[in-house]
Design a protein around this motif. Structure first.
Motif, PDB file in Angstrom:
ATOM      1  N   GLY A 162      -0.105   9.275  12.437  1.00  0.00           N
ATOM      2  CA  GLY A 162      -1.011   8.206  12.019  1.00  0.00           C
ATOM      3  C   GLY A 162      -1.260   8.172  10.515  1.00  0.00           C
ATOM      4  N   GLY A 163      -0.675   9.121   9.769  1.00  0.00           N
ATOM      5  CA  GLY A 163      -0.861   9.134   8.316  1.00  0.00           C
ATOM      6  C   GLY A 163      -2.135   9.842   7.872  1.00  0.00           C
ATOM      7  N   THR A 164      -2.910  10.425   8.827  1.00  0.00           N
ATOM      8  CA  THR A 164      -4.129  11.171   8.477  1.00  0.00           C
ATOM      9  C   THR A 164      -4.211  12.426   9.327  1.00  0.00           C
ATOM     10  OG1 THR A 164      -5.455   9.951  10.101  1.00  0.00           O
ATOM     11  CG2 THR A 164      -5.368   9.082   7.864  1.00  0.00           C
ATOM     12  N   LEU A 165      -4.961  13.424   8.830  1.00  0.00           N
ATOM     13  CA  LEU A 165      -5.196  14.660   9.573  1.00  0.00           C
ATOM     14  C   LEU A 165      -6.657  14.713  10.008  1.00  0.00           C
ATOM     15  CD1 LEU A 165      -3.307  17.328   7.404  1.00  0.00           C
ATOM     16  CD2 LEU A 165      -2.462  16.111   9.408  1.00  0.00           C
ATOM     17  N   GLN A 166      -6.870  15.063  11.277  1.00  0.00           N
ATOM     18  CA  GLN A 166      -8.227  15.319  11.727  1.00  0.00           C
ATOM     19  C   GLN A 166      -8.691  16.661  11.147  1.00  0.00           C
ATOM     20  OE1 GLN A 166      -9.915  12.920  13.400  1.00  0.00           O
ATOM     21  NE2 GLN A 166      -8.034  11.772  13.034  1.00  0.00           N
ATOM     22  N   ALA A 167      -9.977  16.971  11.270  1.00  0.00           N
ATOM     23  CA  ALA A 167     -10.540  18.155  10.616  1.00  0.00           C
ATOM     24  C   ALA A 167      -9.807  19.427  11.021  1.00  0.00           C
ATOM     25  CB  ALA A 167     -12.037  18.258  10.925  1.00  0.00           C
ATOM     26  N   GLU A 168      -9.577  19.624  12.338  1.00  0.00           N
ATOM     27  CA  GLU A 168      -8.921  20.853  12.795  1.00  0.00           C
ATOM     28  C   GLU A 168      -7.468  20.891  12.333  1.00  0.00           C
ATOM     29  OE1 GLU A 168     -10.267  23.477  14.117  1.00  0.00           O
ATOM     30  OE2 GLU A 168     -12.212  22.492  13.896  1.00  0.00           O
ATOM     31  N   GLU A 169      -6.788  19.733  12.318  1.00  0.00           N
ATOM     32  CA  GLU A 169      -5.409  19.677  11.821  1.00  0.00           C
ATOM     33  C   GLU A 169      -5.363  20.043  10.333  1.00  0.00           C
ATOM     34  OE1 GLU A 169      -3.651  16.170  14.771  1.00  0.00           O
ATOM     35  OE2 GLU A 169      -4.397  15.680  12.784  1.00  0.00           O
ATOM     36  N   PHE A 170      -6.299  19.515   9.568  1.00  0.00           N
ATOM     37  CA  PHE A 170      -6.347  19.806   8.131  1.00  0.00           C
ATOM     38  C   PHE A 170      -6.616  21.289   7.894  1.00  0.00           C
ATOM     39  CE2 PHE A 170      -9.119  19.932   4.255  1.00  0.00           C
ATOM     40  CZ  PHE A 170      -8.072  19.758   3.335  1.00  0.00           C
ATOM     41  N   LYS A 171      -7.490  21.866   8.705  1.00  0.00           N
ATOM     42  CA  LYS A 171      -7.806  23.280   8.570  1.00  0.00           C
ATOM     43  C   LYS A 171      -6.571  24.138   8.829  1.00  0.00           C
ATOM     44  CE  LYS A 171     -11.551  26.410   9.980  1.00  0.00           C
ATOM     45  NZ  LYS A 171     -12.730  26.532  10.881  1.00  0.00           N
ATOM     46  N   ALA A 172      -5.814  23.798   9.905  1.00  0.00           N
ATOM     47  CA  ALA A 172      -4.591  24.531  10.225  1.00  0.00           C
ATOM     48  C   ALA A 172      -3.555  24.368   9.112  1.00  0.00           C
ATOM     49  CB  ALA A 172      -4.033  24.059  11.551  1.00  0.00           C
ATOM     50  N   GLY A 197     -14.077  11.966   9.071  1.00  0.00           N
ATOM     51  CA  GLY A 197     -13.435  12.928   9.931  1.00  0.00           C
ATOM     52  C   GLY A 197     -11.932  12.962   9.809  1.00  0.00           C
ATOM     53  N   ALA A 198     -11.345  12.173   8.904  1.00  0.00           N
ATOM     54  CA  ALA A 198      -9.895  12.114   8.728  1.00  0.00           C
ATOM     55  C   ALA A 198      -9.574  12.315   7.252  1.00  0.00           C
ATOM     56  CB  ALA A 198      -9.337  10.795   9.213  1.00  0.00           C
ATOM     57  N   VAL A 199      -8.439  12.971   6.985  1.00  0.00           N
ATOM     58  CA  VAL A 199      -7.999  13.268   5.612  1.00  0.00           C
ATOM     59  C   VAL A 199      -6.668  12.576   5.366  1.00  0.00           C
ATOM     60  CG1 VAL A 199      -7.411  15.077   3.958  1.00  0.00           C
ATOM     61  CG2 VAL A 199      -9.135  15.510   5.729  1.00  0.00           C
ATOM     62  N   THR A 200      -6.612  11.700   4.332  1.00  0.00           N
ATOM     63  CA  THR A 200      -5.363  11.025   3.992  1.00  0.00           C
ATOM     64  C   THR A 200      -4.481  11.952   3.186  1.00  0.00           C
ATOM     65  OG1 THR A 200      -6.214  10.128   1.932  1.00  0.00           O
ATOM     66  CG2 THR A 200      -6.599   8.826   3.923  1.00  0.00           C
ATOM     67  N   PHE A 201      -3.192  11.611   3.098  1.00  0.00           N
ATOM     68  CA  PHE A 201      -2.258  12.435   2.328  1.00  0.00           C
ATOM     69  C   PHE A 201      -2.639  12.432   0.855  1.00  0.00           C
ATOM     70  CE2 PHE A 201       1.810  12.923  -0.018  1.00  0.00           C
ATOM     71  CZ  PHE A 201       2.079  14.244   0.337  1.00  0.00           C
ATOM     72  N   GLN A 202      -3.108  11.268   0.330  1.00  0.00           N
ATOM     73  CA  GLN A 202      -3.477  11.202  -1.096  1.00  0.00           C
ATOM     74  C   GLN A 202      -4.659  12.126  -1.385  1.00  0.00           C
ATOM     75  OE1 GLN A 202      -1.804   9.604  -3.562  1.00  0.00           O
ATOM     76  NE2 GLN A 202      -3.198  10.687  -4.898  1.00  0.00           N
ATOM     77  N   ALA A 203      -5.656  12.150  -0.475  1.00  0.00           N
ATOM     78  CA  ALA A 203      -6.799  13.054  -0.659  1.00  0.00           C
ATOM     79  C   ALA A 203      -6.344  14.509  -0.586  1.00  0.00           C
ATOM     80  CB  ALA A 203      -7.864  12.771   0.384  1.00  0.00           C
ATOM     81  N   ARG A 212       0.824  -1.208   0.000  1.00  0.00           N
ATOM     82  CA  ARG A 212       0.000   0.000   0.000  1.00  0.00           C
ATOM     83  C   ARG A 212       0.860   1.261   0.000  1.00  0.00           C
ATOM     84  NH1 ARG A 212      -4.425  -1.929   4.548  1.00  0.00           N
ATOM     85  NH2 ARG A 212      -5.794  -3.111   3.163  1.00  0.00           N
ATOM     86  N   THR A 213       1.969   1.239   0.766  1.00  0.00           N
ATOM     87  CA  THR A 213       2.860   2.402   0.810  1.00  0.00           C
ATOM     88  C   THR A 213       3.465   2.661  -0.567  1.00  0.00           C
ATOM     89  OG1 THR A 213       3.358   1.879   3.117  1.00  0.00           O
ATOM     90  CG2 THR A 213       4.815   3.425   1.993  1.00  0.00           C
ATOM     91  N   ILE A 214       3.900   1.573  -1.250  1.00  0.00           N
ATOM     92  CA  ILE A 214       4.444   1.715  -2.602  1.00  0.00           C
ATOM     93  C   ILE A 214       3.380   2.273  -3.539  1.00  0.00           C
ATOM     94  CG2 ILE A 214       5.284   0.403  -4.602  1.00  0.00           C
ATOM     95  CD1 ILE A 214       6.702  -1.468  -2.630  1.00  0.00           C
ATOM     96  N   ASN A 215       2.146   1.781  -3.410  1.00  0.00           N
ATOM     97  CA  ASN A 215       1.049   2.249  -4.269  1.00  0.00           C
ATOM     98  C   ASN A 215       0.753   3.728  -4.029  1.00  0.00           C
ATOM     99  OD1 ASN A 215      -2.390   2.300  -4.373  1.00  0.00           O
ATOM    100  ND2 ASN A 215      -1.233   1.666  -6.179  1.00  0.00           N
ATOM    101  N   GLU A 216       0.885   4.177  -2.760  1.00  0.00           N
ATOM    102  CA  GLU A 216       0.649   5.593  -2.458  1.00  0.00           C
ATOM    103  C   GLU A 216       1.662   6.470  -3.189  1.00  0.00           C
ATOM    104  OE1 GLU A 216       0.916   8.625   1.359  1.00  0.00           O
ATOM    105  OE2 GLU A 216       0.531   6.491   1.695  1.00  0.00           O
ATOM    106  N   VAL A 217       2.971   6.069  -3.178  1.00  0.00           N
ATOM    107  CA  VAL A 217       4.000   6.847  -3.867  1.00  0.00           C
ATOM    108  C   VAL A 217       3.747   6.833  -5.381  1.00  0.00           C
ATOM    109  CG1 VAL A 217       6.466   7.026  -4.339  1.00  0.00           C
ATOM    110  CG2 VAL A 217       5.672   6.428  -2.050  1.00  0.00           C
ATOM    111  N   GLU A 218       3.365   5.643  -5.910  1.00  0.00           N
ATOM    112  CA  GLU A 218       3.071   5.562  -7.346  1.00  0.00           C
ATOM    113  C   GLU A 218       1.909   6.494  -7.716  1.00  0.00           C
ATOM    114  OE1 GLU A 218       4.374   0.903  -8.201  1.00  0.00           O
ATOM    115  OE2 GLU A 218       2.321   1.420  -7.697  1.00  0.00           O
ATOM    116  N   ASN A 219       0.895   6.585  -6.870  1.00  0.00           N
ATOM    117  CA  ASN A 219      -0.229   7.486  -7.138  1.00  0.00           C
ATOM    118  C   ASN A 219       0.199   8.952  -7.050  1.00  0.00           C
ATOM    119  OD1 ASN A 219      -2.036   5.483  -7.630  1.00  0.00           O
ATOM    120  ND2 ASN A 219      -2.810   5.361  -5.545  1.00  0.00           N
ATOM    121  N   GLN A 220       1.147   9.253  -6.132  1.00  0.00           N
ATOM    122  CA  GLN A 220       1.674  10.623  -6.063  1.00  0.00           C
ATOM    123  C   GLN A 220       2.416  10.974  -7.346  1.00  0.00           C
ATOM    124  OE1 GLN A 220       3.888  11.384  -2.442  1.00  0.00           O
ATOM    125  NE2 GLN A 220       2.477  10.141  -1.236  1.00  0.00           N
TER     126      GLN A 220
END
Length: 920
Positions: free
Chosen positions: A769-779, A833-839, A732-740
């Motif tokens: 954790g590899g994701t941002l919560q809503a307030e973290e994403f907003k910041a 409620g969580a945002v992944t790096f790919q999103a 999955r990690t390799i696939n994430e880089v390939e998608n980037q």
């Protein structure tokens, strides 16, 4: 509660219209039965003409809309808009909520509904349901009809009058009687498609033939379903106006002129190439998903099969088949499952980058469906393995019990042999007094012996009962033998009591007793029973599973051996009694009989049994020692497995933590990161021999029937799951880089922008954790200078200045609530409620780049078609590469507008279908 026709009268002032007059009639519910029948058929066919676009239909209009699901689907199809997500529950409240969502949507289109509530629809109120459908037809099929500043019913009537004016015997003045002879329907079709109708051959006095001819031609050539019955129209004094209007509106929409469409070749080539590639990936996904689900479907029944075997060998063969499944058949499927998930993620990324609708696999083939099926498979697998082990234990226990039962039964049957004949003889009738006394004492000794054997009979019955409870395959023969023993035992008890009574009656006349014989018999019987019990115990089968259990048996055996000297003294004392008898007889000249009158136990039998028992002791010693050696070997296997398992478990845990750090701390270009990750993956795969070694130890342990291991907390199942999770995480990690990389190349994002995005994302990912919560994403957005106070929809495509960014942060400037809610709807469509790096990357790339749209593709097609509202196959082949031209021809629907020519194709609906409805 609502007036479902009021939407047609929204203009203020003026006299009541035709629609208002009909509202009063509908609210009074004065619906003629013949009209109701016509409305049922017409409205059902009209609904199905739209529902079939979604692959479904209704059979009973008041029943099939009760749960609200197909009603909401109908509104989505005819409006082209998405309704709120329906509730899937079966309770009445769920159905009412769904219907209310549909009624709210109708009301949002300017329709005021009176007297129609969700409860009436859920209760299957036919008249209310027909009224609701008529409201929908008015709003979405009739209301928008406009002819020379007239609309709705008047516009539709004017259109019919103009189209049928040149035809003889046709005078359309209304939507009921004017249509009874069928000529008006045929005239409408002939006016637009003269090749389909021979109008001059029709006769006004044959209305049924005229009506059926129009209905059949419309259904076959114009894709207008048959909504009316000729016999119902002819046989009704005044046909139902709503039914006629509904059916005639279908002709209007079929002939009223095609939509204009535009397009151009250079943009089409690009769009079609992307679409072909995406369709191939979809086909590959569907095929692989179908094959994997089919394999799971075939495998689960095999794992859920609980057919019991009769023998250990048969059960062990099943266990070997299961091991073969684990070693050979399952590993390739694990790889296929991982590849399927990677392919799905890559496809979705490509669709997002090309502004295409997300790929929705066929029903039951979603990644979540596959994961669910896989989870079910693993549950069945675990249950099957546990069942096999429990069955092996059960069969092992059964074989032991069966052997023990037959051994004890044989001993008992040997003891009872001849006892019935002995108890039924009448030797006391011709015996002397002393002989009768002797017979009585002998009988008392037999009773003692009989009581001593009671325990053995109870043990035999208990073993038979346990064999029945454990479902022993040969329970019938065991039960028959046990019943025979019990019946014989009852018979022996009755015969014993009868003989005792006979001897007691005779005892009054008899005297003289030989005390020494009596003493010998009383002491010999229990001693003989003790020897028989000891011999039985020395031959008893045993099953142990660890060193402690075998050592307990050895200790008990040693305790038994310590009692042998005392037993030997008792044996010598018993033999001394017999010697004393001989001595007294010789001294007093007494002629002894051939045997002791009080017992059948002879000194020779005691010595023989004692010798046999002494021979069995070393044999028992040897058997116990062999079992001790076996348990020591088993303990060594446990230690080997535990050592390897603890090593492998620690390795898996360390690598899982390491890959989590690597995914956050990676540096260099994306290609360098991808290369490093693939090298890391190879290093992980090089550890596979250690896993295989552990599997070998596990197989040896199972073959040795070892069921516990105190040296480790790991099980083979836990380690297999951990290993599979480790491999999946790396993939999955390799696939994430390939998608980037795909995102960067498709959107033209620079390496520095990606580094800036990654640095900002990692900075606000406080828990790593590899994701941002809503307030973290907003910041994070504010830290990148994203400002929506002046631009509510998109960024300008440029980062704001460093000074302005600092000002935003310093002043605590934040995104507007509505804008931030819109952004969260994009990056977190599932509401987790969580945002992944790919999103996050997809959003940032979408905000700074532009993509093709359906309108641009339509404009390109229009150029190729020389501003026509359709395009021909020849034009496509002339302007496009061969493979993409054929791709379009195969998927474009025929154009049916009034200016259509043979071979005309509808390119507008084709272009919008490429992008779904997101750009419409």
């Amino acid at each position: 509660m609502v007036d479902y026709h009021a939407a047609n009268n929204q203009s203020s002032g003026g006299p009541p219209t035709y629609m208002e007059q009909e509202n009063d009639w509908d609210r009074d519910m004065l619906l003629d039965p013949a009209w109701e029948k016509q409305q049922r058929k017409t409205f059902t066919a009209w609904c199905n003409s739209h529902l079939r676009k979604s692959g479904t239909q209704i059979e009973n209009i008041e029943e099939d809309f009760r749960d609200g699901l197909k009603l909401m689907l109908l509104l989505e199809v005819i409006s082209g808009e998405r309704l709120p997500k329906p509730e899937r529950g079966k309770m009445r409240v769920h159905k009412i909520n769904n219907v209310n969502k549909a009624l709210d949507f109708i009301a949002s289109k300017g329709v005021k509904l009176v007297s129609i509530g969700a409860e009436e629809i859920v209760d299957g109120n036919a008249k209310m349901t027909l009224g609701m459908i008529w409201t929908i037809i008015l709003r979405f099929a009739i209301q928008d009809i406009s002819v020379e500043e007239t609309s709705a019913k008047e516009g539709l009537l004017l259109w019919c009058q103009r189209k049928t004016a040149p035809y003889k015997n046709v005078n359309v003045q209304n939507f009921h009687i004017s249509w009874k002879d069928g000529l008006a329907f045929n005239a409408l079709i002939h006016r637009h498609r003269p090749d389909l109708i021979d109008y001059d051959s029709l006769r006004k006095d044959d209305p049924v033939t005229n009506l059926n001819n129009a209905f059949e031609v419309a259904e076959k050539h114009l894709d207008i379903p048959k909504m009316l019955d000729a016999e119902d129209i002819v046989g009704t004094l005044r046909p139902d106006e709503k039914a006629i209007m509904t059916y005639v509106s279908c002709f209007y929409h079929a002939f009223s002129g095609a939509q204009k469409a535009e397009t151009a070749a250079n943009r089409i080539c690009k769009v079609l190439a992307v679409n072909q590639e995406n369709e191939q990936m979809m086909e590959d996904y569907e095929k692989l998903a179908s094959e994997l689900l089919e394999w799971i479907r075939r495998t689960i029944p095999w794992l859920e099969n609980r057919t019991q075997e009769k023998t250990m060998n048969d059960m062990q063969a099943k266990q070997e088949d299961f091991r073969d499944y684990r070693r050979v058949h399952k590993p390739p499927k694990v790889q296929e499952k991982c590849q399927l998930e990677i392919s799905f993620n890559t496809l979705q990324t490509k669709l997002r980058l090309n502004n295409r609708p997300a790929f929705m696999p066929s029903e039951g083939r979603m990644v979540s469906d596959i994961n669910g099926a896989w989870h079910t498979l693993e549950g069945a697998e675990k249950g099957y393995e546990e069942w096999i082990l429990s069955e092996i234990r059960r069969l092992e226990r059964l074989e032991h019990l069966a052997e023990k039962f037959h051994q004890k039964a044989a001993i008992h049957e040997s003891w009872t042999d001849g006892k019935e004949a002995m108890l039924t003889q009448k030797d006391y009738e011709t015996s002397t007094l002393s002989e009768v006394k002797a017979l009585l004492r002998k009988h008392e000794a037999f009773e003692s012996d009989l009581a001593a054997h009671q325990d053995r009979v109870e043990q035999i019955a208990a073993i038979a009962q346990e064999l029945n409870e454990l479902d022993y395959y040969d329970s019938a023969s065991v039960n028959a033998r046990c019943q025979k023993i019990c019946d014989q035992w009852d018979s022996l008890g009755a015969l014993t009591q009868s003989r005792k009574e006979s001897l007691e009656r005779t005892e009054k006349q008899l005297e003289s007793i030989d005390e020494l014989y009596l003493e010998y018999a009383k002491r010999a019987a229990p001693f003989n029973n003790w020897m028989e019990g000891a011999m039985e115990d020395l031959q008893d089968m045993f099953i142990v599973h660890n060193i402690e259990e075998i050592q307990g048996l050895i200790t008990a055996h040693e305790q038994f051996k310590s009692t042998l000297p005392e037993a030997n003294k008792e044996r010598e004392a018993i033999q001394a009694i017999q010697s004393e008898v001989q001595k007294i007889a010789q001294s007093n000249g007494i002629k002894l009989g051939s045997a002791n009158p009080y017992t059948t136990i002879t000194p020779e039998s005691i010595d023989n049994k004692w010798a046999k028992a002494m021979d069995m002791v070393p044999q028992r010693d040897k058997a116990l020692q062999e079992e001790l050696n076996k348990q020591n070997n088993n303990d060594s296997l446990r230690a080997k497995f535990a050592t390897q398992a603890n090593t492998v478990g620690a390795y898996i845990q360390a690598k899982m933590e390491e890959i989590g750090r690597i995914s956050i701390e990676m540096n260099g270009t994306l290609e360098d990161q991808l290369t490093s990750l693939k090298d890391y993956q190879k290093s992980i795969m090089s550890y596979m021999p250690e896993i295989n070694t552990l599997e070998g130890y596990h197989q040896l342990i199972q073959e040795a029937l070892i069921f516990d291991n105190q040296y480790t907390s790991y099980t083979m199942e836990h380690l297999r799951v951990g290993w599979e999770q480790l491999l999946t995480t790396i993939a999955r990690t390799i696939n994430e880089v390939e998608n980037q990389i795909l995102t960067r190349d498709a959107k033209g994002i620079s390496q520095e922008q990606l580094f800036e995005y990654r640095a900002s994302f990692n900075h606000f990912d406080k828990d790593h954790g590899g994701t941002l919560q809503a307030e973290e994403f907003k910041a994070c957005l504010i830290s990148l200078g994203y400002d929506v106070e002046n631009d509510k929809q998109k960024r300008s495509g440029q980062m704001v200045s460093d000074d302005f960014r600092a000002l935003l942060i310093a002043t605590g400037n934040s995104l507007g609530d509505s804008e931030f809610a819109r952004i969260m709807g994009i990056v977190d469509p599932n509401g987790s409620g969580a945002v992944t790096f790919q999103a996050f990357i997809d959003f940032m790339s979408r905000e700074t780049t532009d993509t093709d749209t359906a309108d641009q593709v339509i404009a390109s097609f229009k150029i190729l078609a020389a501003d026509k509202t359709f395009i021909t196959a020849d034009e496509l082949r002339r302007e496009l590469p061969p493979d993409q031209a054929e791709y379009c021809i195969a998927r474009m629907a025929p154009y049916t507008g009034p200016d259509a020519v043979p071979g005309a194709l509808d390119y507008m609906s084709f272009s919008t279908a490429l992008y779904g409805e997101s750009d419409l």
